[in-house]
Design an enzyme around this catalytic site. Structure first.
Site, PDB file in Angstrom:
ATOM      1  N   CYS A 152       0.807  -1.219   0.000  1.00 54.12           N
ATOM      2  CA  CYS A 152       0.000   0.000   0.000  1.00 54.12           C
ATOM      3  C   CYS A 152       0.838   1.265   0.000  1.00 54.12           C
ATOM      4  O   CYS A 152       0.297   2.364  -0.123  1.00 54.12           O
ATOM      5  CB  CYS A 152      -0.917  -0.013   1.212  1.00 54.12           C
ATOM      6  SG  CYS A 152      -1.409  -1.671   1.713  1.00 54.12           S
ATOM      7  N   HIS A 188      -3.153   8.190   5.486  1.00 54.93           N
ATOM      8  CA  HIS A 188      -3.245   6.882   4.835  1.00 54.93           C
ATOM      9  C   HIS A 188      -4.708   6.418   4.913  1.00 54.93           C
ATOM     10  O   HIS A 188      -5.244   5.903   3.947  1.00 54.93           O
ATOM     11  CB  HIS A 188      -2.303   5.890   5.514  1.00 54.93           C
ATOM     12  CG  HIS A 188      -2.233   4.565   4.830  1.00 54.93           C
ATOM     13  ND1 HIS A 188      -1.936   4.433   3.490  1.00 54.93           N
ATOM     14  CD2 HIS A 188      -2.450   3.298   5.290  1.00 54.93           C
ATOM     15  CE1 HIS A 188      -1.962   3.151   3.156  1.00 54.93           C
ATOM     16  NE2 HIS A 188      -2.265   2.450   4.223  1.00 54.93           N
ATOM     17  N   GLU A 247      -2.805   5.461  13.162  1.00 48.30           N
ATOM     18  CA  GLU A 247      -2.384   6.680  12.455  1.00 48.30           C
ATOM     19  C   GLU A 247      -2.739   7.928  13.275  1.00 48.30           C
ATOM     20  O   GLU A 247      -1.943   8.870  13.361  1.00 48.30           O
ATOM     21  CB  GLU A 247      -3.029   6.745  11.066  1.00 48.30           C
ATOM     22  CG  GLU A 247      -2.523   7.942  10.261  1.00 48.30           C
ATOM     23  CD  GLU A 247      -2.935   7.910   8.785  1.00 48.30           C
ATOM     24  OE1 GLU A 247      -3.841   7.127   8.426  1.00 48.30           O
ATOM     25  OE2 GLU A 247      -2.341   8.679   8.014  1.00 48.30           O
ATOM     26  N   LYS A 250      -8.930   7.952   0.349  1.00 45.50           N
ATOM     27  CA  LYS A 250      -9.497   6.607   0.177  1.00 45.50           C
ATOM     28  C   LYS A 250     -10.986   6.569   0.495  1.00 45.50           C
ATOM     29  O   LYS A 250     -11.673   5.606   0.150  1.00 45.50           O
ATOM     30  CB  LYS A 250      -8.746   5.589   1.041  1.00 45.50           C
ATOM     31  CG  LYS A 250      -7.313   5.342   0.570  1.00 45.50           C
ATOM     32  CD  LYS A 250      -6.603   4.274   1.398  1.00 45.50           C
ATOM     33  CE  LYS A 250      -5.149   4.121   0.975  1.00 45.50           C
ATOM     34  NZ  LYS A 250      -4.284   5.208   1.492  1.00 45.50           N
ATOM     35  N   HIS A 298      -9.146   1.696  -1.685  1.00 41.59           N
ATOM     36  CA  HIS A 298      -7.704   1.488  -1.498  1.00 41.59           C
ATOM     37  C   HIS A 298      -7.101   0.818  -2.729  1.00 41.59           C
ATOM     38  O   HIS A 298      -7.255  -0.385  -2.934  1.00 41.59           O
ATOM     39  CB  HIS A 298      -7.463   0.635  -0.256  1.00 41.59           C
ATOM     40  CG  HIS A 298      -6.030   0.647   0.209  1.00 41.59           C
ATOM     41  ND1 HIS A 298      -5.004   1.160  -0.545  1.00 41.59           N
ATOM     42  CD2 HIS A 298      -5.467   0.202   1.366  1.00 41.59           C
ATOM     43  CE1 HIS A 298      -3.867   1.024   0.124  1.00 41.59           C
ATOM     44  NE2 HIS A 298      -4.124   0.458   1.281  1.00 41.59           N
ATOM     45  N   PHE A 332       1.101  -2.732   4.011  1.00 45.06           N
ATOM     46  CA  PHE A 332       1.206  -4.073   4.583  1.00 45.06           C
ATOM     47  C   PHE A 332       2.693  -4.422   4.698  1.00 45.06           C
ATOM     48  O   PHE A 332       3.505  -4.052   3.854  1.00 45.06           O
ATOM     49  CB  PHE A 332       0.517  -5.096   3.687  1.00 45.06           C
ATOM     50  CG  PHE A 332      -0.965  -5.238   3.952  1.00 45.06           C
ATOM     51  CD1 PHE A 332      -1.558  -4.729   5.100  1.00 45.06           C
ATOM     52  CD2 PHE A 332      -1.778  -5.920   3.041  1.00 45.06           C
ATOM     53  CE1 PHE A 332      -2.912  -4.876   5.346  1.00 45.06           C
ATOM     54  CE2 PHE A 332      -3.131  -6.070   3.281  1.00 45.06           C
ATOM     55  CZ  PHE A 332      -3.704  -5.548   4.419  1.00 45.06           C
TER      56      PHE A 332
END
Lengths: 86, 417
Positions: B167, B307, B318, B339, B344, B403
């Site tokens: 990602c 993110h 986050e 997103k 995503h 990830f």
């Protein structure tokens, strides 16, 4: 010259391999006239195997110079001169 | 390399191929209006899965930017990547015929590569027999096909890489391109990311992890970062591209400058392949290092593009990390999650979000976090819920946490000669 084999090979050449229709003549050299590079020749062999259910060996592809040679090789294979691929 | 010898790097072109808009203008307008690109999956039969929604790019015609003999022999992620790169290059006004193309490179992010053909050929190989695999297998599947095809199409002879960090791939791609220009290894970089993960096998693989939203009855509401009602992320495809250019090079040709890229960082959480490090310390370190690289302090940041995946694990970690880095300023700085409208798109996500960051500076508008109706109590910052906001923003931070705990941050600034 025109028959089912010719039509199918022509479809492969003008389709996946993007050879211009007007270049397709029996005397056309695969590399110099039709612009098939070494990888395009591999793709062509693969497409012939898929289309005609025959085995095209690396040596055969290497020995074929013109489209006419190629058509004759495929016709010979279809006529049973060599065992078909499974 | 000493600070004084680092070269300045500016953004001179943008391209975007997103589920909620093909082309930068369409993507940005939809994103400002909180219009989602998430819908029921039509790319394949998703009926076996609990999650049946995705962010699909609609109406992309590869023949608009690739010759047919190429377009037919590449996987969808290459269409998405070159679609975005072609828009960005056109937008930049670069005349490649006049460039020293050994000084023009391409680094893109892609987490997965050419999955669709891979899956089709697995069926062929184990069905008809492995010797019947298509000779195009390797060239269509390999993840670096996307950067290679950009180079082949445009004749770019400089550095050519694909970075695969799940990602965070797109953000790493932009950051490493930044370094190439900054350090003098290239004058112009075509950068960004591309991903086409909407294939039956791959979708099943994500579904097996139980990380995807099951809000099938309201797809456009499924991606809801920081919202209490979120139930996972939405898998998407997409591509985005930025043209990064050395400042003097851009000046000499009178290029339009959108913004300056001033900071980049990369860290790892060294914790788990899928779960973020729960305190967010690795994400915090990434943000700190990016700010240090940009030689600015937390209070200088006017907007954070999160993110923000719409998973509990990410959104909470986050938020903790932002509080840790920004202290009191964390409650003042606007934050939003692209997103929420794109879903995503993995390796493309950071690149799409970088485009949004640059446009935030350029247009004076902060796009909202869509679907943020009822914030998670653990997520108590200003995420610009649902409605865009006018704001003169001079410095933005973009976060990507992939990830495998692969983290990357970028800092963009308003260009000041």
């Amino acid at each position: 010259m025109a028959d089912a084999v010719f039509d199918k090979v022509e479809a492969i050449l003008t389709g996946d391999l993007h050879v211009p229709q007007e270049k397709i003549r029996p005397e056309a050299d695969l590399r110099h006239d039709l612009g098939l590079d070494s990888f395009a020749a591999v793709e062509l062999a693969y497409s012939l195997e898929e289309t005609f259910s025959v085995k095209v060996t690396d040596d055969e592809m290497a020995s074929v110079k013109t489209l006419g040679d190629l058509l004759n090789a495929v016709r010979a294979r279809l006529a049973g001169q060599s065992p078909p691929a499974q | 390399m000493s600070e004084s010898t680092k070269r300045r790097v500016v953004v001179t072109g943008l391209g975007a191929v997103a589920p909620n808009g093909v082309g930068v203008a369409a993507f940005w307008q939809a994103t400002l209006e909180a219009r989602s690109g998430i819908s029921a999956i039509t790319a394949f039969d998703a009926s076996p899965f609990d999650s049946r929604i995705a962010g699909q790019v609609k109406g992309l015609d590869p023949l608009a930017f690739l010759p047919p003999q190429v377009a037919r022999k590449v996987d969808r992620f290459v269409h998405l990547g070159i679609g975005a790169a072609s828009e960005a290059l056109k937008d930049s006004g670069l005349d490649l015929e006049r460039e020293d193309r050994t000084r023009v490179g391409c680094i893109l992010g892609s987490g997965l590569g050419g999955l669709l053909f891979h899956e089709e050929q697995i069926v062929v190989g184990y069905g008809k027999g492995l010797p019947r695999l298509n000779p195009l297998c390797v060239s269509r599947i390999t993840p670096n096909a996307v950067a290679s095809h950009v180079a082949i199409h445009y004749g770019l002879l400089g550095p050519n890489l694909v970075i695969s960090t799940a990602c965070a791939s797109g953000t790493h791609g932009i950051g490493e391109s930044f370094r190439k220009v900054q350090h003098g290894e290239a004058d112009v970089m075509v950068t960004g990311g591309a991903e086409a993960p909407l294939t039956p096998f791959n979708f099943g693989a994500y579904a097996a992890m139980k990380v995807l939203s099951k809000r099938n009855d309201a797809p456009e509401k499924a991606s809801r970062p920081f919202d209490r009602g979120r139930d996972g992320f939405v898998l998407s495809e997409g591509g985005a591209s930025l043209i990064l250019e050395e400042l003097d090079h851009a000046r000499r040709r009178g290029a339009r400058v959108y913004a300056e890229l001033i900071g980049y960082s990369a860290t790892s959480g060294a914790h788990h392949m899928v779960i973020p490090e729960p305190t967010g310390s690795d994400a915090a370190l990434a943000m700190r290092l990016a700010l240090a690289d940009a030689r600015i302090g937390p209070a200088d940041v006017g907007y954070i593009n999160a993110h923000g995946t719409s998973t509990h694990a990410n959104d909470v970690a986050e938020t903790k990390a932002i509080k840790d880095v920004f202290g009191d300023h964390a409650r003042r700085v606007p934050i939003s999650a692209t997103k929420s409208v794109t879903g995503h798109s993995l390796g493309a996500a950071g690149a799409i979000e970088a485009v949004a960051c640059v446009l935030t500076i350029d247009r004076g508008l902060i796009h909202p976090t869509a679907n943020l109706d009822d914030p998670d109590p653990e997520c108590d910052l200003d995420y610009v819920p649902r409605v865009a906001r006018e704001a003169k923003v001079d410095i933005v931070l973009s976060n990507s946490f992939g990830f495998g705990n692969a983290n990357a941050c970028l800092v963009f600034a308003r260009f000041a000669p």
